[in-house]
Design a protein around this motif. Structure first.
Motif, PDB file in Angstrom:
ATOM      1  N   UNK A   1     -12.779  17.327  45.814  1.00  0.00           N
ATOM      2  CA  UNK A   1     -11.674  17.370  44.850  1.00  0.00           C
ATOM      3  C   UNK A   1     -11.483  16.012  44.188  1.00  0.00           C
ATOM      4  N   UNK A   2     -10.884  16.029  43.016  1.00  0.00           N
ATOM      5  CA  UNK A   2     -10.575  14.802  42.265  1.00  0.00           C
ATOM      6  C   UNK A   2      -9.092  14.513  42.409  1.00  0.00           C
ATOM      7  N   UNK A   3      -8.776  13.332  42.888  1.00  0.00           N
ATOM      8  CA  UNK A   3      -7.390  12.951  43.112  1.00  0.00           C
ATOM      9  C   UNK A   3      -7.024  11.735  42.284  1.00  0.00           C
ATOM     10  N   UNK A   4      -5.779  11.727  41.794  1.00  0.00           N
ATOM     11  CA  UNK A   4      -5.203  10.547  41.156  1.00  0.00           C
ATOM     12  C   UNK A   4      -4.501   9.723  42.223  1.00  0.00           C
ATOM     13  N   UNK A   5      -4.711   8.414  42.174  1.00  0.00           N
ATOM     14  CA  UNK A   5      -4.099   7.497  43.132  1.00  0.00           C
ATOM     15  C   UNK A   5      -3.240   6.499  42.363  1.00  0.00           C
ATOM     16  N   UNK A   6      -1.931   6.493  42.632  1.00  0.00           N
ATOM     17  CA  UNK A   6      -1.010   5.565  41.976  1.00  0.00           C
ATOM     18  C   UNK A   6      -0.509   4.579  43.025  1.00  0.00           C
ATOM     19  N   UNK A   7      -0.856   3.279  42.930  1.00  0.00           N
ATOM     20  CA  UNK A   7      -0.493   2.319  43.978  1.00  0.00           C
ATOM     21  C   UNK A   7       0.994   2.096  44.142  1.00  0.00           C
TER      22      UNK A   7
ATOM     23  N   UNK B   1       1.011  12.623  37.294  1.00  0.00           N
ATOM     24  CA  UNK B   1       1.555  13.964  37.376  1.00  0.00           C
ATOM     25  C   UNK B   1       1.071  14.852  36.240  1.00  0.00           C
ATOM     26  N   UNK B   2       1.053  14.302  35.028  1.00  0.00           N
ATOM     27  CA  UNK B   2       0.624  15.103  33.881  1.00  0.00           C
ATOM     28  C   UNK B   2      -0.858  15.455  33.973  1.00  0.00           C
ATOM     29  N   UNK B   3      -1.665  14.538  34.476  1.00  0.00           N
ATOM     30  CA  UNK B   3      -3.096  14.818  34.629  1.00  0.00           C
ATOM     31  C   UNK B   3      -3.326  15.988  35.582  1.00  0.00           C
ATOM     32  N   UNK B   4      -2.486  16.090  36.618  1.00  0.00           N
ATOM     33  CA  UNK B   4      -2.595  17.218  37.534  1.00  0.00           C
ATOM     34  C   UNK B   4      -2.075  18.503  36.896  1.00  0.00           C
ATOM     35  N   UNK B   5      -0.985  18.402  36.146  1.00  0.00           N
ATOM     36  CA  UNK B   5      -0.461  19.584  35.451  1.00  0.00           C
ATOM     37  C   UNK B   5      -1.470  20.115  34.439  1.00  0.00           C
ATOM     38  N   UNK B   6      -2.203  19.201  33.810  1.00  0.00           N
ATOM     39  CA  UNK B   6      -3.197  19.603  32.807  1.00  0.00           C
ATOM     40  C   UNK B   6      -4.493  20.118  33.426  1.00  0.00           C
TER      41      UNK B   6
ATOM     42  N   UNK C   1      -7.008  17.322  40.762  1.00  0.00           N
ATOM     43  CA  UNK C   1      -6.643  18.372  41.707  1.00  0.00           C
ATOM     44  C   UNK C   1      -5.467  18.002  42.602  1.00  0.00           C
ATOM     45  N   UNK C   2      -5.032  16.753  42.585  1.00  0.00           N
ATOM     46  CA  UNK C   2      -3.925  16.342  43.426  1.00  0.00           C
ATOM     47  C   UNK C   2      -3.533  14.913  43.143  1.00  0.00           C
ATOM     48  N   UNK C   3      -2.356  14.535  43.606  1.00  0.00           N
ATOM     49  CA  UNK C   3      -1.790  13.216  43.335  1.00  0.00           C
ATOM     50  C   UNK C   3      -1.399  12.547  44.649  1.00  0.00           C
TER      51      UNK C   3
ATOM     52  N   UNK D   1       3.181  22.490  41.122  1.00  0.00           N
ATOM     53  CA  UNK D   1       1.997  23.314  40.885  1.00  0.00           C
ATOM     54  C   UNK D   1       0.710  22.697  41.434  1.00  0.00           C
ATOM     55  N   UNK D   2       0.770  21.486  41.933  1.00  0.00           N
ATOM     56  CA  UNK D   2      -0.399  20.780  42.467  1.00  0.00           C
ATOM     57  C   UNK D   2       0.008  20.051  43.746  1.00  0.00           C
ATOM     58  N   UNK D   3      -0.940  19.687  44.596  1.00  0.00           N
ATOM     59  CA  UNK D   3      -0.585  18.928  45.801  1.00  0.00           C
ATOM     60  C   UNK D   3      -0.210  17.490  45.455  1.00  0.00           C
ATOM     61  N   UNK D   4       0.901  17.031  46.017  1.00  0.00           N
ATOM     62  CA  UNK D   4       1.274  15.621  45.920  1.00  0.00           C
ATOM     63  C   UNK D   4       1.640  15.119  47.307  1.00  0.00           C
ATOM     64  N   UNK D   5       0.972  14.055  47.719  1.00  0.00           N
ATOM     65  CA  UNK D   5       1.214  13.460  49.030  1.00  0.00           C
ATOM     66  C   UNK D   5       1.415  11.963  48.835  1.00  0.00           C
ATOM     67  N   UNK D   6       2.396  11.417  49.526  1.00  0.00           N
ATOM     68  CA  UNK D   6       2.719   9.995  49.402  1.00  0.00           C
ATOM     69  C   UNK D   6       2.752   9.347  50.778  1.00  0.00           C
ATOM     70  N   UNK D   7       2.692   8.034  50.778  1.00  0.00           N
ATOM     71  CA  UNK D   7       2.888   7.296  52.023  1.00  0.00           C
ATOM     72  C   UNK D   7       4.324   7.480  52.498  1.00  0.00           C
ATOM     73  N   UNK D   8       4.514   7.278  53.785  1.00  0.00           N
ATOM     74  CA  UNK D   8       5.851   7.425  54.357  1.00  0.00           C
ATOM     75  C   UNK D   8       6.404   6.051  54.753  1.00  0.00           C
ATOM     76  N   UNK D   9       6.315   5.110  53.840  1.00  0.00           N
ATOM     77  CA  UNK D   9       6.870   3.781  54.105  1.00  0.00           C
ATOM     78  C   UNK D   9       7.197   3.121  52.774  1.00  0.00           C
TER      79      UNK D   9
END
Length: 323
Positions: free
Chosen positions: A3-9, A98-103, A107-109, A281-289
């Motif tokens: 899958x292709x994921x977007x990573x936002x630091x 987010x928009x890249x995943x909506x479009x 496949x996830x953020x 509409x897409x998976x979004x997972x973030x760090x918990x810190x």
């Protein structure tokens, strides 16, 4: 195909950029494209004394490489000192991801930690990334945090404690439980999820002696949804609901407010904990810190949560691709 994921630091002055650099040193279960200022990533790599070669978006990278969609900051990066001038870039990166995943381009953020104070000091009203992505997608969402042993969803999120009781209405609880139950089925592949629902008051109200929210709000909602076929347990006293023998019988816990459920989850496995936004509409997972400004740029940050976020987002995205 991976899958292709977007990573936002996230916050440039926090530990997000260096966590991305550490992540780039190893093969990943997905093709990652970071939305970030290349200069900040290079500065983080120099601070860690680690190699980093930046590649074009969507490039399939090896160890020491990271695909980047460049998004320049207005201010400089000084690790440990957030600059409100960079607030617009942080928000723009989240919205682009987010928009890249909506479009359907990704496949996830996966998102790193954001400094709320710096964003608001930059003139942008911001309460959290979960709320931002929900507004962008035009849908209601639920925040759920998870580690390998526990999933905790929240009926309310970032509210002052004095406002929580008024916020918990039958309509809100019903919507939250429907989203959690549907997400456990679709995203996690649990055919018949069982959800433990906590009470609001000590001892779940003690039959009305310590509060009537359980009797007047929570129990009627659970009864209605059980009639539709949902497997719901509760309302349970929060002080005993997290005993291992009880957790072994459920797939997730719905807590009534932030600090009712999350301290237990973080104690049970903070390093591997992640934050999942259910209902998008897409998976979004973030760090918990948080941004950990006090150690930013010093090479002390633990990348475990970001690695766990990438791995879970990749699994959720792969399941969605195969559905």
């Amino acid at each position: 195909m991976r899958p292709r994921l977007v990573l936002v630091p996230g916050e440039p002055a926090g530990i997000g950029p260096e966590l991305c650099v550490r992540l780039a040193q190893h093969e990943q279960p997905a093709r990652l494209t970071a939305i970030a200022d290349p200069q900040t990533l290079h500065e983080a790599a120099r601070a860690l004394d680690l190699p980093l070669a930046l590649r074009d978006p969507d490039d399939d990278c090896g160890p020491g490489e990271l695909a980047v969609l460049p998004l320049r900051q207005d201010g400089d990066t000084v690790f440990g000192r957030p600059d409100p001038a960079n607030a617009a870039q942080v928000i723009a990166a989240l919205r682009l991801g987010g928009q890249a995943c909506l479009d359907g381009d990704y496949d996830g953020l996966v998102t790193g930690p954001v400094n709320k104070a710096a964003i608001n000091a930059g003139g942008i009203a911001y309460t959290g990334t979960t709320e931002l992505l929900a507004e962008q997608a035009g849908c209601e969402v639920v925040m759920m945090l998870a580690n390998p042993s526990l999933r905790v969803a929240l009926a309310t999120t970032h509210l002052p404690l004095r406002d929580v009781a008024d916020a918990i209405t039958p309509a809100l609880l019903e919507r939250r439980l429907r989203i959690v139950e549907a997400s456990l089925r679709r995203r996690f592949g649990i055919a018949a999820p069982r959800i433990a629902v906590l009470g609001l008051n000590p001892h779940a109200g003690e039959e009305g002696l310590l509060g009537r929210e359980e009797i007047e709000i929570i129990e009627p909602v659970l009864a209605t949804l059980r009639d539709e076929g949902m497997d719901l347990v509760g309302p349970l006293p929060a002080d005993t609901a997290f005993l291992p023998r009880k957790l072994a019988q459920v797939d997730a816990v719905l807590a009534m407010y932030h600090d009712q459920g999350l301290p237990v989850l973080k104690h049970a496995g903070f390093e591997q904990a992640v934050n999942i936004t259910l209902g998008l509409p897409y998976p979004r997972v973030a760090v918990d810190h948080g941004t950990a400004l006090e150690i930013a740029g010093k090479g002390l940050a633990d990348p475990s949560s970001l690695q766990a976020a990438v791995e879970l987002c990749a699994r959720l995205a792969q399941r969605r691709l195969l559905a």
